[in-house]
Design a protein around this motif. Sequence first.
Motif, PDB file in Angstrom:
ATOM      1  N   GLU A  47       0.842  -1.181   0.000  1.00 52.06           N
ATOM      2  CA  GLU A  47       0.000   0.000   0.000  1.00 52.06           C
ATOM      3  C   GLU A  47       0.887   1.244   0.000  1.00 52.06           C
ATOM      4  O   GLU A  47       2.071   1.180   0.366  1.00 52.06           O
ATOM      5  CB  GLU A  47      -0.911   0.013   1.220  1.00 52.06           C
ATOM      6  N   LYS A  48       0.320   2.369  -0.369  1.00 51.61           N
ATOM      7  CA  LYS A  48       1.095   3.604  -0.449  1.00 51.61           C
ATOM      8  C   LYS A  48       1.757   3.935   0.876  1.00 51.61           C
ATOM      9  O   LYS A  48       2.914   4.384   0.921  1.00 51.61           O
ATOM     10  CB  LYS A  48       0.196   4.766  -0.894  1.00 51.61           C
ATOM     11  N   ARG A  49       1.055   3.687   1.987  1.00 53.10           N
ATOM     12  CA  ARG A  49       1.599   4.029   3.300  1.00 53.10           C
ATOM     13  C   ARG A  49       2.799   3.163   3.685  1.00 53.10           C
ATOM     14  O   ARG A  49       3.565   3.512   4.585  1.00 53.10           O
ATOM     15  CB  ARG A  49       0.509   3.905   4.368  1.00 53.10           C
ATOM     16  N   ASN A  50       2.978   2.018   3.024  1.00 56.78           N
ATOM     17  CA  ASN A  50       4.107   1.137   3.322  1.00 56.78           C
ATOM     18  C   ASN A  50       5.439   1.695   2.843  1.00 56.78           C
ATOM     19  O   ASN A  50       6.495   1.356   3.379  1.00 56.78           O
ATOM     20  CB  ASN A  50       3.912  -0.232   2.667  1.00 56.78           C
ATOM     21  N   ILE A  51       5.404   2.534   1.835  1.00 57.77           N
ATOM     22  CA  ILE A  51       6.638   2.958   1.170  1.00 57.77           C
ATOM     23  C   ILE A  51       7.562   3.757   2.091  1.00 57.77           C
ATOM     24  O   ILE A  51       8.788   3.737   1.934  1.00 57.77           O
ATOM     25  CB  ILE A  51       6.295   3.766  -0.105  1.00 57.77           C
ATOM     26  N   LYS A  58       6.740   2.959  -5.532  1.00 57.44           N
ATOM     27  CA  LYS A  58       5.367   3.309  -5.907  1.00 57.44           C
ATOM     28  C   LYS A  58       4.785   2.322  -6.912  1.00 57.44           C
ATOM     29  O   LYS A  58       3.591   1.994  -6.863  1.00 57.44           O
ATOM     30  CB  LYS A  58       5.327   4.728  -6.459  1.00 57.44           C
ATOM     31  N   GLU A  59       5.617   1.828  -7.809  1.00 52.23           N
ATOM     32  CA  GLU A  59       5.115   0.901  -8.825  1.00 52.23           C
ATOM     33  C   GLU A  59       4.749  -0.472  -8.255  1.00 52.23           C
ATOM     34  O   GLU A  59       4.144  -1.301  -8.947  1.00 52.23           O
ATOM     35  CB  GLU A  59       6.119   0.725  -9.960  1.00 52.23           C
ATOM     36  N   ASP A  60       5.111  -0.719  -6.984  1.00 55.97           N
ATOM     37  CA  ASP A  60       4.771  -1.990  -6.346  1.00 55.97           C
ATOM     38  C   ASP A  60       3.378  -1.974  -5.717  1.00 55.97           C
ATOM     39  O   ASP A  60       2.872  -3.034  -5.315  1.00 55.97           O
ATOM     40  CB  ASP A  60       5.790  -2.333  -5.255  1.00 55.97           C
ATOM     41  N   ILE A  61       2.771  -0.806  -5.602  1.00 55.56           N
ATOM     42  CA  ILE A  61       1.467  -0.688  -4.929  1.00 55.56           C
ATOM     43  C   ILE A  61       0.444  -1.605  -5.586  1.00 55.56           C
ATOM     44  O   ILE A  61       0.302  -1.641  -6.814  1.00 55.56           O
ATOM     45  CB  ILE A  61       0.980   0.775  -4.954  1.00 55.56           C
ATOM     46  N   LYS A  65       3.429  -8.587  -1.413  1.00 52.32           N
ATOM     47  CA  LYS A  65       4.737  -8.251  -0.862  1.00 52.32           C
ATOM     48  C   LYS A  65       5.768  -9.358  -1.062  1.00 52.32           C
ATOM     49  O   LYS A  65       6.937  -9.089  -1.400  1.00 52.32           O
ATOM     50  CB  LYS A  65       4.608  -7.920   0.624  1.00 52.32           C
TER      51      LYS A  65
END
Length: 233
Positions: A47-51, A58-61, A65
Amino acid sequence: MFTKYNIIVIGCGGTGGNFIKELGRFFFQNSLRHSCKITLVDGDIVEKRNIARQPFLKEDIGRNKAEVMAEILQETFEVDCYFYPEYIDHVSDLKKFEQKDAMMILIAGVDNHVCRKILHEYFIHSESCYYLDAANEYSVGEVVVGVRMAGAEISPDRIYYYPEILEDMSVPKREESCQNVNVSQPQHLITNLFAANILLKCTIEMISGNEWAGGIYYFDAFKQFLKFKEMPE
């Protein structure tokens, strides 16, 4: 003495993900990787908050995991590995990863006691196993190293130090509300990295053939405090 190791990483987020990344860096062009089978386990998505505190872009959103971390190991560090994009719900899930004639090294970077109880159940009934469990809050935490050899417990796992875990009636990770995850006790990036580096240190020593009796590390990442207490008598 074991010459093959079966490394199972449960949880590929803040602590587990950073551990995986640095383990890949250690294995890059290192012959020790040939004696290890690596499996990454996590049912969560990026999720965005994980970054802000986990090793994702960002491209992993929206991606799993474990799958993302497996790609990092394979494509960046040329380390072969497997991934299991599901949560651990039962001891039988762990038994899928067993490998004959290889020492199991369980690395837990989880944030719920439901999974810890399953890992504990697996550990106490295993023949031989290293079980490294990291837990931390905003700046402090512990890494517990449980050890079983030839059917005997050499050093206990986290439940020995924190028996209240067995009384925790939290819901499984897949049933948690997104709004409740990592809100009450957020973790700092530095703390996750500190815990990951302890896991890395222990894992390298184990696969290098050094004997391990087990114990517990207490740490405060902000104060750069680290204390190791050997297995209880």
